[in-house]
Design a protein around this motif. Structure first.
Motif, PDB file in Angstrom:
ATOM      1  N   PHE A  56       0.562  -0.393   0.001  1.00 56.15           N
ATOM      2  CA  PHE A  56       0.139   0.354  -0.048  1.00 56.15           C
ATOM      3  C   PHE A  56       1.044   1.266  -0.448  1.00 56.15           C
ATOM      4  O   PHE A  56       0.367   2.818  -0.264  1.00 56.15           O
ATOM      5  CB  PHE A  56      -1.209   0.507   1.603  1.00 56.15           C
ATOM      6  CG  PHE A  56      -2.368  -0.971   1.443  1.00 56.15           C
ATOM      7  CD1 PHE A  56      -1.715  -2.244   0.184  1.00 56.15           C
ATOM      8  CD2 PHE A  56      -2.854  -1.624   2.121  1.00 56.15           C
ATOM      9  CE1 PHE A  56      -3.143  -3.407   0.483  1.00 56.15           C
ATOM     10  CE2 PHE A  56      -3.784  -1.984   2.175  1.00 56.15           C
ATOM     11  CZ  PHE A  56      -3.851  -3.240   1.211  1.00 56.15           C
ATOM     12  N   LYS A  57       1.871   1.213  -0.175  1.00 61.73           N
ATOM     13  CA  LYS A  57       3.180   2.183  -0.060  1.00 61.73           C
ATOM     14  C   LYS A  57       2.746   3.258  -1.322  1.00 61.73           C
ATOM     15  O   LYS A  57       2.504   1.933  -2.348  1.00 61.73           O
ATOM     16  CB  LYS A  57       5.061   1.576   0.314  1.00 61.73           C
ATOM     17  CG  LYS A  57       5.697   3.004   0.137  1.00 61.73           C
ATOM     18  CD  LYS A  57       6.822   2.305   0.770  1.00 61.73           C
ATOM     19  CE  LYS A  57       7.788   3.409   0.078  1.00 61.73           C
ATOM     20  NZ  LYS A  57       9.502   3.041   0.216  1.00 61.73           N
ATOM     21  N   GLY A  58       2.841   4.187  -1.053  1.00 61.70           N
ATOM     22  CA  GLY A  58       2.378   5.648  -1.939  1.00 61.70           C
ATOM     23  C   GLY A  58       1.272   5.717  -2.783  1.00 61.70           C
ATOM     24  O   GLY A  58       0.894   6.450  -3.273  1.00 61.70           O
ATOM     25  N   PHE A  59       0.077   4.524  -1.715  1.00 66.41           N
ATOM     26  CA  PHE A  59      -1.209   5.211  -1.452  1.00 66.41           C
ATOM     27  C   PHE A  59      -1.453   6.297  -0.870  1.00 66.41           C
ATOM     28  O   PHE A  59      -0.700   6.381   0.257  1.00 66.41           O
ATOM     29  CB  PHE A  59      -2.044   4.211  -1.853  1.00 66.41           C
ATOM     30  CG  PHE A  59      -1.818   3.413  -2.971  1.00 66.41           C
ATOM     31  CD1 PHE A  59      -2.833   3.572  -4.827  1.00 66.41           C
ATOM     32  CD2 PHE A  59      -1.212   2.391  -3.415  1.00 66.41           C
ATOM     33  CE1 PHE A  59      -2.557   3.067  -5.079  1.00 66.41           C
ATOM     34  CE2 PHE A  59      -1.136   1.557  -4.258  1.00 66.41           C
ATOM     35  CZ  PHE A  59      -1.743   1.630  -5.227  1.00 66.41           C
ATOM     36  N   LYS A  60      -2.716   7.855  -1.078  1.00 61.75           N
ATOM     37  CA  LYS A  60      -3.086   8.458  -0.188  1.00 61.75           C
ATOM     38  C   LYS A  60      -4.215   8.164   0.109  1.00 61.75           C
ATOM     39  O   LYS A  60      -4.594   8.802   1.110  1.00 61.75           O
ATOM     40  CB  LYS A  60      -3.270  10.013  -1.098  1.00 61.75           C
ATOM     41  CG  LYS A  60      -1.693  10.710  -1.426  1.00 61.75           C
ATOM     42  CD  LYS A  60      -0.466  10.160  -0.218  1.00 61.75           C
ATOM     43  CE  LYS A  60       0.767  11.089  -0.575  1.00 61.75           C
ATOM     44  NZ  LYS A  60       0.637  12.158  -1.347  1.00 61.75           N
ATOM     45  N   ARG A  82      -6.023   8.949   4.051  1.00 62.81           N
ATOM     46  CA  ARG A  82      -7.705   8.474   4.484  1.00 62.81           C
ATOM     47  C   ARG A  82      -7.631   7.460   4.106  1.00 62.81           C
ATOM     48  O   ARG A  82      -7.072   6.683   3.008  1.00 62.81           O
ATOM     49  CB  ARG A  82      -8.124   9.313   3.525  1.00 62.81           C
ATOM     50  CG  ARG A  82      -7.648  10.865   4.026  1.00 62.81           C
ATOM     51  CD  ARG A  82      -8.811  12.017   3.695  1.00 62.81           C
ATOM     52  NE  ARG A  82      -8.892  13.669   4.362  1.00 62.81           N
ATOM     53  CZ  ARG A  82      -9.561  14.525   3.782  1.00 62.81           C
ATOM     54  NH1 ARG A  82     -10.723  14.503   2.659  1.00 62.81           N
ATOM     55  NH2 ARG A  82      -9.163  15.729   4.473  1.00 62.81           N
ATOM     56  N   LEU A  83      -9.274   6.813   4.814  1.00 55.34           N
ATOM     57  CA  LEU A  83      -9.832   5.393   4.481  1.00 55.34           C
ATOM     58  C   LEU A  83     -11.059   6.135   4.528  1.00 55.34           C
ATOM     59  O   LEU A  83     -11.858   6.038   5.340  1.00 55.34           O
ATOM     60  CB  LEU A  83      -8.974   4.344   4.796  1.00 55.34           C
ATOM     61  CG  LEU A  83     -10.091   3.456   5.533  1.00 55.34           C
ATOM     62  CD1 LEU A  83      -9.639   2.422   3.810  1.00 55.34           C
ATOM     63  CD2 LEU A  83      -9.597   2.543   6.921  1.00 55.34           C
ATOM     64  N   VAL A  84     -11.461   5.144   3.490  1.00 55.84           N
ATOM     65  CA  VAL A  84     -13.370   5.154   3.810  1.00 55.84           C
ATOM     66  C   VAL A  84     -14.030   3.273   3.540  1.00 55.84           C
ATOM     67  O   VAL A  84     -13.104   3.055   2.694  1.00 55.84           O
ATOM     68  CB  VAL A  84     -13.507   5.538   2.171  1.00 55.84           C
ATOM     69  CG1 VAL A  84     -15.746   4.880   2.049  1.00 55.84           C
ATOM     70  CG2 VAL A  84     -13.887   7.011   1.920  1.00 55.84           C
TER      71      VAL A  84
END
Length: 202
Positions: A118-122, A170-172
């Motif tokens: 998940f590295k690099g994802f915002k 951020r996470l949904v």
């Protein structure tokens, strides 16, 4: 194709489009479980709006299916959407669709999420992606079967990857159990009886 182009134009212009019209752009074998497994356009818009708080960040959809969330999000935002899906036929259908409609800021990857960092994802979108492994009645097809050990492996990998993401991520989470969310994600809002939750990494 002309009708599909008009539906894509309407979504890009943020006009209302019935979910049935979107789902009908894909062959019947992908629509069988659309009510249960496809994110609605309204939820996709709402989730993507929260995740795309700055331009050009990368958003990850874990278990993207046919790609409805990513497609809707990409049509209405400048972020780059990456969907990871185990089913090859779903990925091929999604990539064919975005290629046919020149949607350049979305891409679908056919891979096991255990292989994905998940590295690099915002931003991350979770629509209870592993529930099929706990309930055969929820299976889309015979490519997956109930498997508690596999569920635990996926759960642990996603949990660890989320836990190690940068502050401000951020996470949904949609219909996703609270225990799948690390405690270093702060819940900032919830809607629809807590079925749709918005988080930010501390």
């Amino acid at each position: 194709m002309k009708m599909q182009t008009e539906i894509v134009r309407k979504i890009r212009s943020k006009e209302d489009v019935p979910d049935e019209d979107f789902d009908d752009m894909f062959p019947p074998e992908f629509r069988t479980h659309s009510n249960q497994h496809f994110t609605s356009i309204f939820i996709a818009k709402t989730a993507a709006q929260y995740l795309c708080f700055t331009e050009h960040e990368q958003i990850l959809d874990v278990g993207s299916g046919i790609g409805k969330f990513c497609i809707v999000g990409a049509l209405q935002n400048n972020a780059r959407f990456i969907g990871v899906e185990l089913r090859k036929n779903f990925v091929e259908a999604g990539n064919t669709f975005i290629r046919d409609h020149a949607i350049s800021n979305v891409h679908f990857i056919n891979d096991n999420i255990l292989n994905v960092s998940f590295k690099g994802f915002k931003g991350v979108y979770l629509f209870n992606p592993f529930f099929e492994l706990l309930d055969n009645k929820s299976c889309i097809d015979d490519q997956l079967a109930s498997n508690k050990n596999a569920y635990d492996s996926y759960f642990n990998h996603v949990f660890t990857e989320l836990e190690n993401m940068n502050a401000g991520t951020r996470l949904v989470a949609y219909y996703t159990p609270e225990e799948q969310i690390p405690t270093n994600f702060h819940k900032v809002q919830s809607l629809f009886g807590d079925t749709l939750r918005f988080y930010e990494k501390k």
